[in-house]
Design a protein around this motif. Structure first.
Motif, PDB file in Angstrom:
ATOM      1  N   THR A 117       0.836  -1.200   0.000  1.00 36.37           N
ATOM      2  CA  THR A 117       0.000   0.000   0.000  1.00 36.37           C
ATOM      3  C   THR A 117       0.869   1.248   0.000  1.00 36.37           C
ATOM      4  OG1 THR A 117      -0.138   0.003   2.397  1.00 36.37           O
ATOM      5  CG2 THR A 117      -1.906  -1.125   1.215  1.00 36.37           C
ATOM      6  N   PHE A 118       0.297   2.335  -0.447  1.00 35.28           N
ATOM      7  CA  PHE A 118       0.965   3.631  -0.510  1.00 35.28           C
ATOM      8  C   PHE A 118       0.198   4.596   0.370  1.00 35.28           C
ATOM      9  CE2 PHE A 118       1.096   7.899  -2.418  1.00 35.28           C
ATOM     10  CZ  PHE A 118       2.458   8.135  -2.376  1.00 35.28           C
ATOM     11  N   THR A 119       0.909   5.318   1.209  1.00 30.98           N
ATOM     12  CA  THR A 119       0.297   6.357   2.037  1.00 30.98           C
ATOM     13  C   THR A 119       0.772   7.708   1.523  1.00 30.98           C
ATOM     14  OG1 THR A 119       0.298   4.889   3.940  1.00 30.98           O
ATOM     15  CG2 THR A 119       0.026   7.232   4.384  1.00 30.98           C
ATOM     16  N   SER A 120      -0.164   8.516   1.094  1.00 31.98           N
ATOM     17  CA  SER A 120       0.170   9.823   0.539  1.00 31.98           C
ATOM     18  C   SER A 120       0.729  10.736   1.629  1.00 31.98           C
ATOM     19  CB  SER A 120      -1.074  10.472  -0.064  1.00 31.98           C
ATOM     20  OG  SER A 120      -0.778  11.764  -0.529  1.00 31.98           O
ATOM     21  N   PRO A 121       1.831  11.408   1.360  1.00 29.12           N
ATOM     22  CA  PRO A 121       2.391  12.329   2.347  1.00 29.12           C
ATOM     23  C   PRO A 121       1.610  13.647   2.430  1.00 29.12           C
ATOM     24  CG  PRO A 121       3.722  12.354   0.371  1.00 29.12           C
ATOM     25  CD  PRO A 121       2.672  11.297   0.180  1.00 29.12           C
ATOM     26  N   ILE A 122       0.653  13.826   1.533  1.00 28.28           N
ATOM     27  CA  ILE A 122      -0.099  15.079   1.456  1.00 28.28           C
ATOM     28  C   ILE A 122      -1.573  14.813   1.742  1.00 28.28           C
ATOM     29  CG2 ILE A 122      -0.798  16.952  -0.078  1.00 28.28           C
ATOM     30  CD1 ILE A 122       1.816  16.381  -1.619  1.00 28.28           C
ATOM     31  N   ARG A 123      -2.147  15.590   2.641  1.00 26.15           N
ATOM     32  CA  ARG A 123      -3.582  15.530   2.950  1.00 26.15           C
ATOM     33  C   ARG A 123      -4.160  16.928   2.758  1.00 26.15           C
ATOM     34  NH1 ARG A 123      -4.148  10.397   3.231  1.00 26.15           N
ATOM     35  NH2 ARG A 123      -3.288   9.286   4.986  1.00 26.15           N
ATOM     36  N   LEU A 124      -4.982  17.069   1.745  1.00 29.13           N
ATOM     37  CA  LEU A 124      -5.595  18.357   1.471  1.00 29.13           C
ATOM     38  C   LEU A 124      -7.085  18.283   1.758  1.00 29.13           C
ATOM     39  CD1 LEU A 124      -3.894  19.201  -1.941  1.00 29.13           C
ATOM     40  CD2 LEU A 124      -3.254  20.007   0.314  1.00 29.13           C
ATOM     41  N   PRO A 125      -7.684  19.401   2.179  1.00 28.99           N
ATOM     42  CA  PRO A 125      -9.129  19.407   2.399  1.00 28.99           C
ATOM     43  C   PRO A 125      -9.866  19.247   1.063  1.00 28.99           C
ATOM     44  CG  PRO A 125      -8.193  21.601   2.741  1.00 28.99           C
ATOM     45  CD  PRO A 125      -7.057  20.671   2.518  1.00 28.99           C
ATOM     46  N   PRO A 126     -11.075  18.692   1.120  1.00 24.76           N
ATOM     47  CA  PRO A 126     -11.833  18.452  -0.125  1.00 24.76           C
ATOM     48  C   PRO A 126     -12.005  19.691  -1.000  1.00 24.76           C
ATOM     49  CG  PRO A 126     -12.906  17.355   1.709  1.00 24.76           C
ATOM     50  CD  PRO A 126     -11.794  18.186   2.285  1.00 24.76           C
ATOM     51  N   TRP A 127     -12.253  20.852  -0.403  1.00 22.47           N
ATOM     52  CA  TRP A 127     -12.459  22.056  -1.194  1.00 22.47           C
ATOM     53  C   TRP A 127     -11.199  22.412  -1.990  1.00 22.47           C
ATOM     54  CZ3 TRP A 127      -9.357  26.263  -0.537  1.00 22.47           C
ATOM     55  CH2 TRP A 127      -8.656  26.352   0.663  1.00 22.47           C
ATOM     56  N   LEU A 128     -10.009  22.159  -1.419  1.00 26.05           N
ATOM     57  CA  LEU A 128      -8.776  22.469  -2.123  1.00 26.05           C
ATOM     58  C   LEU A 128      -8.507  21.442  -3.229  1.00 26.05           C
ATOM     59  CD1 LEU A 128      -6.390  24.316  -2.412  1.00 26.05           C
ATOM     60  CD2 LEU A 128      -5.242  23.075  -0.575  1.00 26.05           C
ATOM     61  N   ASN A 129      -8.840  20.179  -2.977  1.00 24.74           N
ATOM     62  CA  ASN A 129      -8.708  19.159  -4.021  1.00 24.74           C
ATOM     63  C   ASN A 129      -9.582  19.486  -5.223  1.00 24.74           C
ATOM     64  OD1 ASN A 129      -6.814  17.313  -3.101  1.00 24.74           O
ATOM     65  ND2 ASN A 129      -8.301  16.297  -1.792  1.00 24.74           N
ATOM     66  N   ILE A 130     -10.808  19.891  -4.961  1.00 23.71           N
ATOM     67  CA  ILE A 130     -11.729  20.237  -6.049  1.00 23.71           C
ATOM     68  C   ILE A 130     -11.224  21.462  -6.804  1.00 23.71           C
ATOM     69  CG2 ILE A 130     -14.069  21.071  -6.560  1.00 23.71           C
ATOM     70  CD1 ILE A 130     -14.982  19.264  -4.176  1.00 23.71           C
ATOM     71  N   THR A 131     -10.736  22.457  -6.079  1.00 27.75           N
ATOM     72  CA  THR A 131     -10.203  23.662  -6.701  1.00 27.75           C
ATOM     73  C   THR A 131      -8.999  23.343  -7.578  1.00 27.75           C
ATOM     74  OG1 THR A 131     -10.973  24.980  -4.828  1.00 27.75           O
ATOM     75  CG2 THR A 131      -9.298  25.971  -6.243  1.00 27.75           C
ATOM     76  N   LEU A 132      -8.091  22.499  -7.070  1.00 25.21           N
ATOM     77  CA  LEU A 132      -6.918  22.113  -7.854  1.00 25.21           C
ATOM     78  C   LEU A 132      -7.313  21.310  -9.095  1.00 25.21           C
ATOM     79  CD1 LEU A 132      -4.318  21.137  -5.112  1.00 25.21           C
ATOM     80  CD2 LEU A 132      -4.172  23.031  -6.725  1.00 25.21           C
ATOM     81  N   ALA A 133      -8.267  20.413  -8.953  1.00 27.44           N
ATOM     82  CA  ALA A 133      -8.715  19.618 -10.093  1.00 27.44           C
ATOM     83  C   ALA A 133      -9.360  20.511 -11.161  1.00 27.44           C
ATOM     84  CB  ALA A 133      -9.688  18.540  -9.639  1.00 27.44           C
ATOM     85  N   LEU A 134     -10.195  21.449 -10.737  1.00 25.98           N
ATOM     86  CA  LEU A 134     -10.814  22.365 -11.698  1.00 25.98           C
ATOM     87  C   LEU A 134      -9.771  23.265 -12.353  1.00 25.98           C
ATOM     88  CD1 LEU A 134     -14.080  23.395  -9.831  1.00 25.98           C
ATOM     89  CD2 LEU A 134     -13.865  21.929 -11.839  1.00 25.98           C
ATOM     90  N   GLY A 135      -8.814  23.741 -11.558  1.00 23.85           N
ATOM     91  CA  GLY A 135      -7.748  24.569 -12.111  1.00 23.85           C
ATOM     92  C   GLY A 135      -6.905  23.811 -13.120  1.00 23.85           C
ATOM     93  N   ALA A 136      -6.579  22.562 -12.820  1.00 24.45           N
ATOM     94  CA  ALA A 136      -5.809  21.744 -13.758  1.00 24.45           C
ATOM     95  C   ALA A 136      -6.606  21.480 -15.029  1.00 24.45           C
ATOM     96  CB  ALA A 136      -5.393  20.432 -13.100  1.00 24.45           C
ATOM     97  N   ALA A 137      -7.902  21.236 -14.890  1.00 18.28           N
ATOM     98  CA  ALA A 137      -8.749  21.013 -16.068  1.00 18.28           C
ATOM     99  C   ALA A 137      -8.817  22.272 -16.931  1.00 18.28           C
ATOM    100  CB  ALA A 137     -10.149  20.582 -15.637  1.00 18.28           C
ATOM    101  N   LEU A 138      -8.967  23.431 -16.294  1.00 22.88           N
ATOM    102  CA  LEU A 138      -8.996  24.683 -17.053  1.00 22.88           C
ATOM    103  C   LEU A 138      -7.656  24.962 -17.720  1.00 22.88           C
ATOM    104  CD1 LEU A 138     -11.055  26.996 -14.671  1.00 22.88           C
ATOM    105  CD2 LEU A 138     -11.735  26.119 -16.908  1.00 22.88           C
ATOM    106  N   ALA A 139      -6.561  24.687 -17.019  1.00 27.79           N
ATOM    107  CA  ALA A 139      -5.231  24.919 -17.583  1.00 27.79           C
ATOM    108  C   ALA A 139      -4.981  24.000 -18.780  1.00 27.79           C
ATOM    109  CB  ALA A 139      -4.160  24.715 -16.521  1.00 27.79           C
ATOM    110  N   SER A 140      -5.397  22.749 -18.678  1.00 29.01           N
ATOM    111  CA  SER A 140      -5.180  21.843 -19.807  1.00 29.01           C
ATOM    112  C   SER A 140      -6.072  22.222 -20.983  1.00 29.01           C
ATOM    113  CB  SER A 140      -5.396  20.390 -19.396  1.00 29.01           C
ATOM    114  OG  SER A 140      -6.741  20.060 -19.328  1.00 29.01           O
ATOM    115  N   THR A 141      -7.273  22.692 -20.699  1.00 29.63           N
ATOM    116  CA  THR A 141      -8.164  23.159 -21.768  1.00 29.63           C
ATOM    117  C   THR A 141      -7.569  24.378 -22.457  1.00 29.63           C
ATOM    118  OG1 THR A 141     -10.088  22.327 -20.585  1.00 29.63           O
ATOM    119  CG2 THR A 141     -10.488  23.973 -22.290  1.00 29.63           C
ATOM    120  N   GLU A 142      -7.022  25.285 -21.676  1.00 26.15           N
ATOM    121  CA  GLU A 142      -6.408  26.485 -22.242  1.00 26.15           C
ATOM    122  C   GLU A 142      -5.217  26.114 -23.114  1.00 26.15           C
ATOM    123  OE1 GLU A 142      -3.388  29.603 -22.426  1.00 26.15           O
ATOM    124  OE2 GLU A 142      -3.233  27.861 -21.112  1.00 26.15           O
TER     125      GLU A 142
END
Length: 72
Positions: free
Chosen positions: A31-56
């Protein structure tokens, strides 16, 4: 580009953890344990930002050595 790399990188680290806990994967690779724990709102924001950046990037058809260097 920075938002795309950071967003994908952080979310990928967190996505690997639950996948690695699947019985078949955990038995063969462990198993792998992620060294990073982000709150759900930040995960969603990062995912949307990455999607917008890739679209751009796609719409502008820009080349970057780090992201597009595999085929050149």
């Amino acid at each position: 580009m920075l938002l795309l790399v950071i967003g994908v990188g952080l979310n990928l680290l967190q996505l690997i953890e639950p996948i690695s806990r699947a019985p078949a994967i955990a038995e063969s690779l462990g198993t792998f344990t992620s060294p990073i724990r982000l709150p759900p709102w930040l995960n969603i924001t990062l995912a949307l930002g990455a999607a917008l950046a890739s679209t751009e990037r796609t719409l502008r058809l820009r080349y970057h050595w780090l992201l597009d260097g595999g085929g050149h």
